[in-house]
Design an enzyme around this catalytic site. Structure first.
Site, PDB file in Angstrom:
ATOM      1  CG  HIS A 140      -2.050  -1.151   1.210  1.00 27.93           C
ATOM      2  ND1 HIS A 140      -2.438  -1.572  -0.057  1.00 27.93           N
ATOM      3  CD2 HIS A 140      -2.641  -1.846   1.985  1.00 27.93           C
ATOM      4  CE1 HIS A 140      -3.360  -2.367   0.260  1.00 27.93           C
ATOM      5  NE2 HIS A 140      -3.465  -2.462   1.455  1.00 27.93           N
ATOM      6  CG  HIS A 214      -7.550  -0.594   2.621  1.00 23.81           C
ATOM      7  ND1 HIS A 214      -8.158  -1.279   3.567  1.00 23.81           N
ATOM      8  CD2 HIS A 214      -6.678  -1.446   1.898  1.00 23.81           C
ATOM      9  CE1 HIS A 214      -7.769  -2.394   3.832  1.00 23.81           C
ATOM     10  NE2 HIS A 214      -6.796  -2.418   2.971  1.00 23.81           N
ATOM     11  CD  GLU A 349      -8.346  -3.697  -0.339  1.00 27.96           C
ATOM     12  OE1 GLU A 349      -6.817  -3.258  -0.704  1.00 27.96           O
ATOM     13  OE2 GLU A 349      -8.185  -4.687   0.325  1.00 27.96           O
TER      14      GLU A 349
END
Length: 385
Positions: A140, A214, A349
Site C-alpha cells: 500500500h 480501503h 478494493e
C-alpha cells in the site's frame, strides 16, 4: 437639482441591486454548507490540525472524510426499516488514525495499492527500491504512503451533488517511487445513495501507480458481528493464487469448483474455512479477482439478509481485492462498542493487479509524462426487503 436627483436614483438602484446580489450569493453559500459541513476533527502529534468534511444527500445519507489520509471515517446507509447506520469500520479515537492506522481503515491508498514483491521493480532499465513494510514486500505504498499524508480538500461548488476534491502531490523519490506525481480524487455522494470515487494522476517521470480506497464494510451496522453472514457475488471467472507472502504466483486460475467461486451469490462464511491451500495462505480471502468485462460495470454485490442492506460495486478497473478482515485482531474498540475482532469487516478494493510492475503478463500500471491516470469506482447502497 435634476442632476442630483438623477444621481441619487442611480445610487439607490445600485445599492438595491448590490444588496440583492449579495443576498443571493449568501443563499448559494448556505445551500452548499447544508450539503457539505466542515468541522474540527483532531490534532496530530506534530500539532497539525485535522478537519472533517461531511457530505449529506437529500435522503440524509452521510459520508465523513478527513483531510489526513483522505480517510472515510463514517458512511451511513439505510436498512429495510429506513434506519440509517454507519457501515464502515473505524477508530473511536482520532489519534489512532494519525499514529499508523495499522488496518488502513477508510484510507486512500497510493502510490501503489496492494503488494510489490521484494519491495523493488525495474522501469525503463532502472531498478527502484521502495519501502519494505510487509515482510519482504512493499504494501500500500509503504509505511508513509498516501494514507499518512495531508490532502488538500475543497468543495466543488458547481457539482450536481455534494462533491469533495482532494489533491496531493508526491515528490520524486517519495517512498522510493520515481517521478513527481500529482493526484486528484473526487468523492461524490449522489441522491441515489451512491458514493462515487474518481481518481486522476499525472507524472513528470515514468512511474507506476495503482490507487484504491480501503474502507472496511459491515452492513449489519454492528461492528462486533462478523461479516461471514453477508452474501457476496463477484463477477469474475478467475482469481490470482498467491505465495506464502501473498504475492501472486503469476497463475490466473479458474474459480469454478473452488471456494473462490462467487459467480453466484453465497455467504462469505460458506467456504471460508475449507481445506484449501490458498485460504490457508491468506488466513481466509485476501486475493485479487480478475474481473469479467471492461469499462465501468457492476463487478460485485453484497447483501446482508438481517438488515436488508445491499451494496453494489461498479468500477472500470481490471481487478478487485476481496479481503475478509483476516488480520483484524481486537486491539481497538469499535464505534458500536466491543473490539474490531477477526472478520468483522470486509474490503472490496478495486485496482490493477498486485505486483504488476514485476509481472509482464498483468495489465500495466506504468504512467508516463503526458499521460493521465484515470479510474472510477462507485459503491451504491440500496435495500432488499
Amino acid at each position: 437639482m435634476k442632476k442630483i436627483s438623477y444621481n441619487l436614483i442611480i445610487i439607490a438602484f445600485l445599492c438595491i441591486f448590490g444588496c440583492c446580489k449579495k443576498e443571493n450569493n449568501n443563499q448559494t453559500q448556505k445551500g452548499n454548507m447544508e450539503n457539505i459541513q466542515v468541522s474540527g476533527y483532531g490534532v496530530t502529534a506534530k500539532g497539525d490540525t485535522v478537519k472533517k468534511y461531511t457530505l449529506i444527500n437529500k435522503n440524509g445519507m452521510k459520508v465523513e472524510v478527513i483531510n489526513f489520509g483522505g480517510i472515510i471515517t463514517s458512511l451511513t446507509a439505510p436498512d429495510k426499516n429506513g434506519k440509517y447506520e454507519d457501515v464502515v469500520l473505524g477508530f473511536t479515537k482520532p489519534e489512532d488514525y494519525f499514529n499508523g492506522n495499522p488496518y488502513y481503515f477508510g484510507a486512500l491508498i497510493g502510490r501503489y495499492g496492494n503488494r510489490i514483491a521484494n519491495a523493488k521493480f525495474t522501469l525503463e532499465g532502472k531498478t527502484y527500491d521502495i519501502d519494505k513494510n510487509d515482510g519482504p514486500n512493499s504494501l500500500h505504498g509503504g509505511k508513509d504512503g498516501f494514507h499518512t499524508k495531508f490532502w488538500h480538500i475543497e468543495s466543488v461548488k458547481d457539482a450536481e451533488f455534494p462533491t469533495l476534491k482532494l489533491t496531493y502531490t508526491s515528490e520524486d523519490g517519495e517512498e522510493g517511487y520515481p517521478g513527481k506525481l500529482t493526484t486528484t480524487v473526487l468523492y461524490t455522494l449522489t441522491d441515489d445513495n451512491a458514493l462515487e470515487i474518481s481518481y486522476e494522476a499525472t507524472t513528470d517521470k515514468a512511474t507506476v501507480v495503482n490507487l484504491t480506497q480501503h474502507s472496511y464494510f459491515n452492513l449489519s451496522g454492528n461492528f462486533t458481528k462478523t461479516i461471514t453472514d453477508h452474501e457476496l457475488q463477484i463477477n469474475a471467472d478467475q482469481f490470482l493464487p498467491v505465495n506464502e507472502t501473498l504475492i501472486p504466483t503469476g497463475e490466473q486460475k479458474a474459480v469454478k469448483g473452488s471456494p473462490f467461486d462467487f459467480t453466484v451469490s453465497k455467504p462469505i462464511g460458506k467456504d471460508i474455512n475449507a481445506a484449501d491451500d490458498q485460504l490457508k495462505k491468506g488466513k481466509g480471502y485476501d486475493h485479487n479477482w480478475i474481473l469479467n468485462g471492461t469499462g465501468l460495470r457492476s463487478i460485485a454485490k453484497v447483501y446482508h439478509p438481517e438488515s436488508g442492506r445491499v451494496m453494489e460495486v461498479f468500477t472500470d478497473e481490471p481487478g478487485v481485492q476481496f479481503y475478509s478482515g483476516n488480520f483484524l485482531d481486537g486491539k481497538f474498540e469499535t464505534k458500536t462498542g466491543g473490539k474490531n475482532e477477526f472478520r468483522t469487516g470486509f474490503c472490496l478494493e478495486t485496482q490493477h493487479f498486485p505486483d504488476s510492475p514485476n509481472q509482464a503478463s498483468f495489465p500495466s500500471t506504468e504512467l508516463k509524462p503526458g499521460q493521465k491516470y484515470q479510474t472510477k469506482t462507485i459503491y451504491k447502497f440500496s435495500v432488499k426487503k
